[in-house]
Design a protein around this motif. Structure first.
Motif, PDB file in Angstrom:
ATOM      1  N   MET A  43       0.836  -1.210   0.000  1.00 44.18           N
ATOM      2  CA  MET A  43       0.000   0.000   0.000  1.00 44.18           C
ATOM      3  C   MET A  43       0.868   1.256   0.000  1.00 44.18           C
ATOM      4  O   MET A  43       0.635   2.192  -0.775  1.00 44.18           O
ATOM      5  CB  MET A  43      -0.919  -0.001   1.217  1.00 44.18           C
ATOM      6  N   ASP A  44       1.866   1.271   0.867  1.00 42.26           N
ATOM      7  CA  ASP A  44       2.737   2.440   1.006  1.00 42.26           C
ATOM      8  C   ASP A  44       3.472   2.737  -0.304  1.00 42.26           C
ATOM      9  O   ASP A  44       3.550   3.886  -0.762  1.00 42.26           O
ATOM     10  CB  ASP A  44       3.733   2.182   2.138  1.00 42.26           C
ATOM     11  N   ILE A  45       4.001   1.688  -0.934  1.00 38.75           N
ATOM     12  CA  ILE A  45       4.717   1.861  -2.205  1.00 38.75           C
ATOM     13  C   ILE A  45       3.767   2.300  -3.310  1.00 38.75           C
ATOM     14  O   ILE A  45       4.082   3.185  -4.110  1.00 38.75           O
ATOM     15  CB  ILE A  45       5.452   0.558  -2.589  1.00 38.75           C
ATOM     16  N   ASN A  46       2.577   1.698  -3.359  1.00 40.68           N
ATOM     17  CA  ASN A  46       1.592   2.094  -4.369  1.00 40.68           C
ATOM     18  C   ASN A  46       1.217   3.574  -4.256  1.00 40.68           C
ATOM     19  O   ASN A  46       0.996   4.249  -5.262  1.00 40.68           O
ATOM     20  CB  ASN A  46       0.334   1.236  -4.254  1.00 40.68           C
ATOM     21  N   HIS A  47       1.177   4.069  -3.028  1.00 39.92           N
ATOM     22  CA  HIS A  47       0.840   5.486  -2.829  1.00 39.92           C
ATOM     23  C   HIS A  47       1.919   6.383  -3.438  1.00 39.92           C
ATOM     24  O   HIS A  47       1.603   7.425  -4.026  1.00 39.92           O
ATOM     25  CB  HIS A  47       0.684   5.783  -1.338  1.00 39.92           C
ATOM     26  N   GLN A  48       3.180   5.978  -3.314  1.00 43.50           N
ATOM     27  CA  GLN A  48       4.254   6.758  -3.941  1.00 43.50           C
ATOM     28  C   GLN A  48       4.179   6.669  -5.462  1.00 43.50           C
ATOM     29  O   GLN A  48       4.266   7.687  -6.166  1.00 43.50           O
ATOM     30  CB  GLN A  48       5.629   6.287  -3.474  1.00 43.50           C
ATOM     31  N   LEU A  49       4.013   5.441  -5.979  1.00 38.94           N
ATOM     32  CA  LEU A  49       3.985   5.253  -7.433  1.00 38.94           C
ATOM     33  C   LEU A  49       2.813   6.001  -8.077  1.00 38.94           C
ATOM     34  O   LEU A  49       2.927   6.500  -9.201  1.00 38.94           O
ATOM     35  CB  LEU A  49       3.898   3.763  -7.765  1.00 38.94           C
ATOM     36  N   SER A  50       1.702   6.102  -7.345  1.00 39.61           N
ATOM     37  CA  SER A  50       0.506   6.713  -7.933  1.00 39.61           C
ATOM     38  C   SER A  50       0.718   8.184  -8.263  1.00 39.61           C
ATOM     39  O   SER A  50       0.263   8.661  -9.302  1.00 39.61           O
ATOM     40  CB  SER A  50      -0.690   6.551  -6.988  1.00 39.61           C
ATOM     41  N   VAL A  51       1.423   8.918  -7.405  1.00 40.36           N
ATOM     42  CA  VAL A  51       1.612  10.345  -7.672  1.00 40.36           C
ATOM     43  C   VAL A  51       2.777  10.599  -8.623  1.00 40.36           C
ATOM     44  O   VAL A  51       2.974  11.722  -9.083  1.00 40.36           O
ATOM     45  CB  VAL A  51       1.828  11.153  -6.365  1.00 40.36           C
ATOM     46  N   GLN A  52       3.519   9.534  -8.929  1.00 38.49           N
ATOM     47  CA  GLN A  52       4.588   9.659  -9.920  1.00 38.49           C
ATOM     48  C   GLN A  52       4.137   9.174 -11.297  1.00 38.49           C
ATOM     49  O   GLN A  52       4.931   9.171 -12.243  1.00 38.49           O
ATOM     50  CB  GLN A  52       5.827   8.887  -9.454  1.00 38.49           C
ATOM     51  N   GLY A  53       2.879   8.770 -11.388  1.00 44.66           N
ATOM     52  CA  GLY A  53       2.344   8.332 -12.675  1.00 44.66           C
ATOM     53  C   GLY A  53       2.921   7.015 -13.156  1.00 44.66           C
ATOM     54  O   GLY A  53       2.975   6.774 -14.364  1.00 44.66           O
ATOM     55  N   LEU A  54       3.313   6.154 -12.228  1.00 38.77           N
ATOM     56  CA  LEU A  54       3.930   4.874 -12.589  1.00 38.77           C
ATOM     57  C   LEU A  54       2.924   3.750 -12.401  1.00 38.77           C
ATOM     58  O   LEU A  54       2.221   3.691 -11.383  1.00 38.77           O
ATOM     59  CB  LEU A  54       5.178   4.634 -11.724  1.00 38.77           C
ATOM     60  N   ASP A  55       2.866   2.836 -13.367  1.00 42.89           N
ATOM     61  CA  ASP A  55       1.773   1.883 -13.417  1.00 42.89           C
ATOM     62  C   ASP A  55       2.115   0.452 -13.021  1.00 42.89           C
ATOM     63  O   ASP A  55       1.441  -0.489 -13.434  1.00 42.89           O
ATOM     64  CB  ASP A  55       1.152   1.900 -14.815  1.00 42.89           C
ATOM     65  N   SER A  56       3.145   0.267 -12.220  1.00 43.84           N
ATOM     66  CA  SER A  56       3.356  -1.037 -11.594  1.00 43.84           C
ATOM     67  C   SER A  56       2.482  -1.112 -10.348  1.00 43.84           C
ATOM     68  O   SER A  56       2.484  -0.191  -9.532  1.00 43.84           O
ATOM     69  CB  SER A  56       4.826  -1.215 -11.187  1.00 43.84           C
ATOM     70  N   ASP A  57       1.738  -2.204 -10.209  1.00 47.94           N
ATOM     71  CA  ASP A  57       0.883  -2.387  -9.037  1.00 47.94           C
ATOM     72  C   ASP A  57       1.528  -3.390  -8.091  1.00 47.94           C
ATOM     73  O   ASP A  57       1.838  -4.518  -8.470  1.00 47.94           O
ATOM     74  CB  ASP A  57      -0.506  -2.890  -9.442  1.00 47.94           C
ATOM     75  N   LEU A  58       1.732  -2.978  -6.834  1.00 51.99           N
ATOM     76  CA  LEU A  58       2.272  -3.864  -5.807  1.00 51.99           C
ATOM     77  C   LEU A  58       1.130  -4.614  -5.132  1.00 51.99           C
ATOM     78  O   LEU A  58       0.129  -4.010  -4.735  1.00 51.99           O
ATOM     79  CB  LEU A  58       3.043  -3.060  -4.758  1.00 51.99           C
ATOM     80  N   ILE A  59       1.274  -5.924  -5.026  1.00 51.92           N
ATOM     81  CA  ILE A  59       0.268  -6.776  -4.383  1.00 51.92           C
ATOM     82  C   ILE A  59       0.923  -7.420  -3.170  1.00 51.92           C
ATOM     83  O   ILE A  59       1.854  -8.229  -3.307  1.00 51.92           O
ATOM     84  CB  ILE A  59      -0.250  -7.879  -5.326  1.00 51.92           C
ATOM     85  N   GLY A  60       0.481  -7.081  -1.969  1.00 49.86           N
ATOM     86  CA  GLY A  60       1.003  -7.708  -0.755  1.00 49.86           C
ATOM     87  C   GLY A  60       0.168  -8.901  -0.366  1.00 49.86           C
ATOM     88  O   GLY A  60      -1.067  -8.834  -0.369  1.00 49.86           O
ATOM     89  N   THR A  61       0.819 -10.013  -0.034  1.00 49.94           N
ATOM     90  CA  THR A  61       0.066 -11.235   0.257  1.00 49.94           C
ATOM     91  C   THR A  61       0.853 -12.178   1.165  1.00 49.94           C
ATOM     92  O   THR A  61       2.083 -12.113   1.227  1.00 49.94           O
ATOM     93  CB  THR A  61      -0.296 -11.967  -1.059  1.00 49.94           C
ATOM     94  N   ASN A  62       0.113 -13.043   1.849  1.00 49.66           N
ATOM     95  CA  ASN A  62       0.714 -14.141   2.618  1.00 49.66           C
ATOM     96  C   ASN A  62       0.538 -15.467   1.896  1.00 49.66           C
ATOM     97  O   ASN A  62       0.909 -16.517   2.431  1.00 49.66           O
ATOM     98  CB  ASN A  62       0.064 -14.218   4.004  1.00 49.66           C
ATOM     99  N   ASP A  63       0.001 -15.412   0.682  1.00 51.41           N
ATOM    100  CA  ASP A  63      -0.254 -16.618  -0.109  1.00 51.41           C
ATOM    101  C   ASP A  63       0.935 -16.910  -1.022  1.00 51.41           C
ATOM    102  O   ASP A  63       1.157 -16.227  -2.020  1.00 51.41           O
ATOM    103  CB  ASP A  63      -1.529 -16.416  -0.936  1.00 51.41           C
ATOM    104  N   PHE A  64       1.688 -17.945  -0.686  1.00 54.16           N
ATOM    105  CA  PHE A  64       2.907 -18.276  -1.418  1.00 54.16           C
ATOM    106  C   PHE A  64       2.631 -18.730  -2.843  1.00 54.16           C
ATOM    107  O   PHE A  64       3.504 -18.632  -3.711  1.00 54.16           O
ATOM    108  CB  PHE A  64       3.659 -19.378  -0.662  1.00 54.16           C
ATOM    109  N   SER A  65       1.446 -19.202  -3.100  1.00 53.61           N
ATOM    110  CA  SER A  65       1.156 -19.776  -4.421  1.00 53.61           C
ATOM    111  C   SER A  65       1.187 -18.738  -5.537  1.00 53.61           C
ATOM    112  O   SER A  65       1.201 -19.106  -6.716  1.00 53.61           O
ATOM    113  CB  SER A  65      -0.197 -20.489  -4.409  1.00 53.61           C
ATOM    114  N   VAL A  66       1.229 -17.442  -5.207  1.00 54.94           N
ATOM    115  CA  VAL A  66       1.255 -16.412  -6.258  1.00 54.94           C
ATOM    116  C   VAL A  66       2.517 -16.492  -7.106  1.00 54.94           C
ATOM    117  O   VAL A  66       2.560 -15.947  -8.213  1.00 54.94           O
ATOM    118  CB  VAL A  66       1.121 -14.986  -5.672  1.00 54.94           C
TER     119      VAL A  66
END
Length: 305
Positions: A43-66
């Motif tokens: 969430m914290d990283i996505n907030h920085q990327l959003s105001v810089q116009g960068l379109d990588s989405d960070l997904i935080g998870t405890n599910d190893f299967s990703v």
């Protein structure tokens, strides 16, 4: 295909941020066993990327299967160095963590390229390679790129010349036996020894080997340079850049060495390690390189293979 980072502590989060800033993939997974930590970092990283116009989405998870859909998996899980510790002091604790995580990675994904970051770097790269049973070109350790960044920083400090002009090289163990190669470093193609004297050369050499411990003593951990180093390796793979990067690779005869992972220059592209670049080492460089190999071999002998 995505990038998955296993371990969302300070270094894992720094890697995620650096990959996001470079927009290396549309989706970057940040995975950890601690509930809430990867989600909060994402969430914290996505907030920085959003105001810089960068379109990588960070997904935080405890599910190893990703990791099943990931082209690149970055293994950062493990305990970090504390002030006064060497990287080898972490061997026993981190070996069990890396073996467990590497087993899970290979269960979910048979085709990924694996970048190992956990210390002690070279033995952990070897353990991950043997555990996953991945082809040797698809498993690499981060160490040399990080050591190179520190070496280049000291070259800049001593010469006062632009960092952009500096080309540096560090090989051997990612640890106390690393080998900064003064002879193979340059400024705009001009050998480094044209800009520094012998005393300065010796000082840069020793400082490069010791500086990580100094940073850890001062602030508790190294964070930003490792994050950038891994992102540089990841970018070389994603963009098939054919970059020459010092990294920990499994050797089968290169440099006259067999069955060990150690820092060497390598061409990195879409298939991972595409070629190991052998250097004509002089007597001193060969002797120091062998010390690193011996250190890593001793560590490997105690691994739970």
């Amino acid at each position: 295909m995505t990038i998955s980072i296993i371990g969302s502590g300070k270094v894992g989060a720094s890697i995620a941020l650096n990959c996001g800033l470079r927009e290396l993939d549309s989706k970057i997974n940040l995975v950890d066993i601690i509930e809430g930590l990867p989600q909060g970092e994402a969430m914290d990283i996505n907030h920085q990327l959003s105001v810089q116009g960068l379109d990588s989405d960070l997904i935080g998870t405890n599910d190893f299967s990703v990791v099943r859909d990931s082209k690149i998996v970055i293994l950062v899980a493990g305990v970090g160095r504390k002030p006064g510790m060497t990287r080898m002091d972490l061997l026993k604790t981190n070996a069990s963590i890396v073996k467990d995580v590497a087993t899970k990675i290979s269960q979910h994904n048979k085709n990924a390229i694996l970048i190992v970051v956990t210390n002690p770097l070279d033995p952990m790269t070897y353990l991950a390679l043997k555990t996953t049973k991945y082809p040797k070109n698809k498993v690499m350790g981060m160490g040399g790129m990080l050591d190179l960044s520190r070496f280049a920083s000291f070259i800049h400090e001593y010469t006062k010349l632009s960092r952009e002009s500096i080309s540096a090289m560090v090989i051997s163990e990612h640890g106390e036996k690393m080998l900064p190669l003064i002879r193979f470093s340059s400024i705009s193609g001009i050998p480094l020894n044209n800009f520094i004297n012998e005393n300065q050369s010796n000082e840069i050499y020793e400082k490069t080997k010791q500086v990580a411990a100094e940073v850890i003593k001062l602030k508790g951990a190294t964070v930003y340079a490792p994050g950038n180093a891994v992102a540089t390796m990841t970018e070389a793979i994603i963009k098939d850049k054919k970059s020459v990067i010092p990294l920990s690779a499994y050797l089968e005869g290169e440099f006259g060495v067999n069955d060990v992972c150690i820092g060497v220059p390598a061409v990195v592209g879409k298939d991972g390690i595409e070629k190991i670049v052998e250097l004509p080492l002089n007597d001193f460089e060969r002797q120091e390189f062998e010390k690193g190999i011996q250190n890593v071999r001793e560590a490997i002998s105690s691994l739970p293979l």
